[in-house]
Each structure stands twice: as C-alpha cells, then as structure tokens.
Design an enzyme around this catalytic site. Structure first.
Site, PDB file in Angstrom:
ATOM      1  N   GLU A 363     -81.203  63.465 -55.539  1.00 30.93           N
ATOM      2  CA  GLU A 363     -80.378  64.392 -56.139  1.00 30.93           C
ATOM      3  C   GLU A 363     -79.086  63.826 -56.449  1.00 30.93           C
ATOM      4  OE1 GLU A 363     -80.824  68.534 -54.880  1.00 30.93           O
ATOM      5  OE2 GLU A 363     -82.746  68.533 -54.432  1.00 30.93           O
ATOM      6  N   SER A 366     -75.145  58.501 -53.692  1.00 23.62           N
ATOM      7  CA  SER A 366     -73.793  58.443 -53.471  1.00 23.62           C
ATOM      8  C   SER A 366     -72.812  58.014 -54.351  1.00 23.62           C
ATOM      9  CB  SER A 366     -73.514  57.751 -52.169  1.00 23.62           C
ATOM     10  OG  SER A 366     -73.938  58.318 -51.180  1.00 23.62           O
TER      11      SER A 366
END
Lengths: 379, 247
Positions: A363, A366
């Site tokens: 999703e 980072s």
C-alpha cells in the site's frame, strides 16, 4: 485539544482487544506456520461488525469513525497482522471506495454483503510491472458496447482467493495514460479469471496472496465505478484512507512487540537481576515506547482529520511511513531483548518482525510515502 | 419472562491495588472499571436464553448501585445486549445497603441473576440478601440454567458432582463460573446503540449500613522462588520440611 477517547471508542478498542487476546492468540502461530487463511476468525469478526466499520449503516456498515478503526486495527495487529490485513483491505480499500464512489445500485448489490462481512473483497491495482508506479497500468478494459473486455495480470493481491468481489483498476484508454484508467467491480467467479499459485511469503503468511489473470473477462457496463478515466483518482483517494489502516497495523505490530518485550524484560534474569534493570535493555524499551507513542499520535491525527472532513493525505502518508519504519525497528529490538527466545516461533516476536517488513512495502512503500510528503513540501 | 441481571462495577482484574494513607479506603485513582466478571457471565447466559429459538424471555434489564461514573459499565452491558438499565444513584456501601437499594427496583422480575461475589470486595452476600428482602427463593452455586416455558431448571455444583433442581419463579440465581462459557464481546452495532437504550436513574431508599471498613492490608510480598533440579529431590523435601514447614 482533547486527547480523550469517547466511551464508544474505548468500548470498541476493548472489544477488539478481547477478541485478539482471547481468540486470535490461540492459533496465530499455527496459521503462520501452515499459511492457513483465518476463515473462522473473519466470520467472527464480521459478526462483531469489524469488516465494514466505517460504512454508512444504510449499507449495513457500522457507521463508526476512523479513530475507532485505528483503535481496533492496533489491537488486532498486536496479536495477528495476517488477520488485520484482511480487515484493513476490506474496510479501507474495498468498502470505503464503494461507500464513497459507487452508485446506489452498486452499493445495494456489492457493498451490503461486503460491509456486513458476509463476503470479502480485494483491491486489484498492482501489476508485475506497475507497483509503486501505479500510472503504468497494462491491464486493459476494452469497451465492447454493453460490457468491457478485460485482459491482463494483477500482482500481489491480498484476499485474492478468499474474496468474492474484486475492485479492479484497468486501462480503458492507453493513449491518455493515467487519465485513461478506470475502476470496476468484478465478480471473482467471472469466466476468464484465474489465479496464480499462493505466494509463499516471509510474513503475513495466513493472508492469501496471489496474482490474478484476466483472459477475455466480460465486465458489465453497470459495474464501472464513476466515469471512464476516473480510475486513477479513485485509486489514489482510496489509498489515502488505506494508508491509515496499514499505519495502524504497523503501530499494532510495534506496540504489541513493545508489550511482549517489556513483559519479558521484567521476568528474565541475567547477572542477578531482571534484565529490565540493566540500562542497555531499559533504554531500548524507552526508545521503543517513544516511537510507538509517536506512531500512535500520527495515526490518530490522520484519522481525526479524515473524520473532520479535512485533507488527510499528507498526514496519512506520514503516519504510514513512520509507523511502518518504526514497526521494523521496534520488532527487531523486541527480538534482540528476547535473545535466543526471540528467534523461535513460540515467543511471537520473530513473526512480528517478519510481518513488520511488509508494512514498509505494501500500500505504498516507505519511499513512495516520502515522495508524497516531500512533493507537498516543495510544491 | 423478564430477567434482571445485577451488574457490579469493579476495578479491572489486572489493577494494581493501592489504599489511602490510613488504609481505610481503596485508592481508585487511575483505575479502569469493568463489569464484575461473574455478572458479565450471567448477562451472557441471559442473552443466550433470550436468543434461543422459541424463547419466552421478553426483556433483559441490568441494574447497579453507583454514582454517575458507573454508567459506562452499565452502557457496556447495554452494548452487549441488555434492553434497559437502572442505576440507583448512591455509593455502593455494605451488602445490606446494596441489597436494600436493589430490592426497591427488583420487584416484577421473574428471574434475577446475581454473580456469586464481586471481584473487588468478595462479599458474596447481595444475592441471598436480595432474595430474603423480596421474600422469594434463591439458589446458590448455579453453574447452569435452562428456561423451559415458565419453569426453570438449574444445575448446581456440589461436592463430588452436580445437582439439577427445578425452581418456581420469581427466583434469584446466584451464579458462578460455568454459567456461560466466556463473556460476550459487544458487537459494533450494539456499542453504537447503547446510548439510545433507556438508562433510568432512581433515588436511593434510606438504609442504615451495618458494616464499616476498619482497615485494609495488602498481602505480604511473595518470597523469592527457589528452583530445584530433577536430581535434587532430597533437597526439595528438606526445604519443604525445614524452611517452608509444610511437611
């Protein structure tokens, strides 16, 4: 400023904690070892109302706020992130997108069973060559009059085999690039859909992940979400909310690992005293606690902004990036504090460390979160 | 059939217990309050009875004696599924005081569940006293309860086994562990509906207390644990005889 939770929010947090500590804990190690999907837990969580928490009650959801969702996700993830990822995908990627953007008839047919948890959903965006760069969609949906003909492959799809309903992102007009991307609702049992093998993952092993192949799959026109070309905006909006779910999952992994490491440090003795009395361990615990508290505040801030109807995209990117990165750090330190015991399955923290790694990747990695945050700074 | 479940508001079972300086009262600062675990099991059983096919249970009411801050505990009971709550607006003092307060609202119920004791003061007296004050029967040590039409079958734990008794209503069932498998977790919908359910506040009736707290003491700190290996049987026997003096 008010840092108090409401009575309802506290009750929801406690309900999630009770379920996790009483039920999920029983077979979490076994399901991780055998990579078994938590069917009975998802059914029980659906009955408790955890699968469509924020959906309008008119569509069989819980009508709860995002703060409650963060609290529940943290508690479930403290014990079992493989279960909480199923909860997160269904709540924030599938139900949220439909609740906000689907037509009334689509909601009646698809959202109701998803929000009540009778069925679960999956979100199909990533492709073998389009992960972080979601604009490069190669799956095509060709307009054939009263239906679209879909061809292509989607990758790393959480809930791929256990879901009944797919939210599919595909290219309807490749010449327009990301402005030619469209979102669809697809029944998983449509002819022409096939699944790749179960991915043998490092962590989150009891969630089922597959690639999904579309070979001349007919998707009815009425299953298109919004207009043609709305798909990329749809996906980005949905992922904004999804980040809060995964940030809270990372938070739960970190806070769960901190709880386990603290309890262990208060029991385990070395050099004549419990290891919590050794500054090397005590300071590790302090560092971990500060990180967990920061992550929690970021998650709650993003959730609060969303509940207030204010822009939350940057806050959710910050929460997701920070919580995921500290989840990796905190779970790694939890293993270190446990020493040899931390390296065996029985003590849970090695699993949490494996699971934390994925929160930095899925999703939006980072690094992608940092793109979102930095572009907003310098725009 | 109407059910009343008595709900105690007690500190979370993991609370670190502290007392005030002169050791005459419990220090409630920072304490998280929960439904007394036996009462929570009783409420769970009441819910199971109400949800059973062909059930004759019309309603489940929960009640406590406590100030406004105890309403969160009552609302948790409403979230679990009780239909109505009653709070007698008074500090829960001794068992006689509490039983008197509950007696004024407990008339008209067919089946009253009382937990065997509260997990804080372990008084184990309110259920029996309430039955006496109402002039109805009570059954103690209840570990199972079935409602068949208007009759009630109760399983009791007795020395070496169990006993099943039939009982006419109204009755106070003083329940212990086993009455329900595990306390029910409230569903999201129940939590959101709890505030819209009736919570009636009634004034206390004048009652003299009969017991006063003189002082509290914490148990002595646990002594250090001594470990013996499999080969040290003799040393273990010796330590049990000479040091622990239990043999």
């Amino acid at each position: 400023m008010n840092f108090e939770f409401s009575e309802e929010q506290l009750m929801i947090q406690q309900a999630a904690r009770d379920y996790a500590q009483r039920e999920l804990i029983k077979d979490v190690i076994q399901r991780d070892t055998t990579a078994t999907f938590p069917t009975h837990h998802i059914k029980a969580l659906a009955e408790l109302g955890f699968m469509g928490m924020m959906v309008n009650p008119a569509w069989d959801g819980g009508g709860l706020d995002t703060v409650s969702y963060v609290l529940a996700m943290e508690e479930l993830s403290k014990v079992d992130a493989s279960v909480s990822v199923v909860v997160s995908v269904n709540n924030s990627l599938v139900c949220y997108g439909l609740d906000k953007y689907a037509s009334a008839s689509q909601k009646e047919k698809y959202l109701k069973p998803l929000a009540s948890g009778k069925k679960i959903g999956a979100f199909l965006l990533s492709e073998p060559e389009a992960g972080s760069d979601a604009t490069s969609q190669r799956t095509t949906a060709e307009d054939k009059g009263d239906y679209y003909l879909v061809n292509g492959t989607k990758n790393w799809i959480t809930n791929a085999s256990s879901a009944s309903t797919y939210i599919l992102i595909a290219q309807t007009d490749p010449s327009k690039k990301h402005k030619g991307i469209t979102a669809f609702i697809v029944d998983k049992d449509s002819p022409g859909i096939s699944l790749g093998p179960h991915e043998d993952k490092m962590g989150m092993r009891s969630s089922d992940t597959h690639s999904v192949m579309f070979n001349d799959v007919k998707v009815p026109k009425e299953n298109r979400i919004g207009e043609e070309g709305f798909g990329f905006t749809f996906a980005m909006k949905v992922l904004e909310g999804g980040r809060i779910g995964i940030a809270s999952q990372a938070l739960g992994l970190a806070s769960g690992a901190l709880e386990r490491a603290t309890a262990y440090a208060k029991e385990r003795k070395a050099f004549g005293t419990v290891i919590a009395n050794h500054q090397a361990i005590a300071f590790k615990l302090a560092d971990m606690a500060v990180k967990v508290e920061n992550a929690r505040n970021l998650c709650l801030k993003a959730a609060w902004l969303k509940d207030q109807g204010k822009p939350y995209g940057i806050a959710s990117a910050m929460a997701k990036q920070y919580a995921a990165d500290i989840a990796m750090e905190v779970t790694t330190e939890a293993v270190q504090i446990h020493g040899g015991y931390g390296y065996v399955r029985e003590y849970h923290v090695e699993r949490m460390m494996r699971e934390a790694k994925l929160t930095q990747i899925y999703e939006g990695t980072s690094e992608v979160q940092k793109i979102i945050i930095s572009r907003d700074l310098v725009k | 059939m109407k059910i009343l479940v008595l709900i105690g508001n007690v500190p979370d079972t993991t609370t670190k217990i502290k007392f005030n300086a002169d050791k005459t009262a419990f220090d409630a600062a920072g304490v998280q309050w929960i439904i007394n675990p036996w009462d929570e099991l009783a409420l769970t059983r009441a819910m199971e009875l109400k949800e059973a096919p062909g059930s004759s249970i019309e309603s489940i009411t929960v009640a406590n004696v406590g100030r406004q801050e105890t309403e969160a505990t009552l609302r948790k009971a409403l979230a679990i599924g009780a239909d109505k709550a009653i709070r007698v607006d008074a500090d829960a003092q001794d068992a006689f005081y509490v039983a008197n307060q509950l007696a004024q609202i407990a008339g008209g119920f067919d089946l009253i569940f009382a937990g065997v004791e509260a997990s804080d003061y372990n008084g184990a007296a309110v259920g029996g006293m309430l039955a006496e004050l109402l002039g109805i029967q009570s059954v103690s040590a209840v570990s199972g309860l079935l409602v068949e039409g208007n009759s009630i079958k109760i399983t009791r734990e007795i020395e070496g086994g169990s006993q099943t008794v039939g009982v006419v209503t109204p009755v106070v069932a003083i329940v212990q562990k086993g009455i329900a498998k595990e306390p029910r977790i409230p569903a999201m919908r129940g939590i959101m509906m709890a505030r819209s359910k009736p919570l009636e506040v009634v004034n206390p009736v004048a009652t003299e207390t009969r017991v006063s707290f003189v002082s509290f003491d914490l148990p002595p700190a646990k002594a250090n644990c001594k470990k013996f290996t499999e080969e040290q049987g003799k040393e273990l026997i010796n330590a049990l005889r000479e040091e622990a003096k239990v043999l």
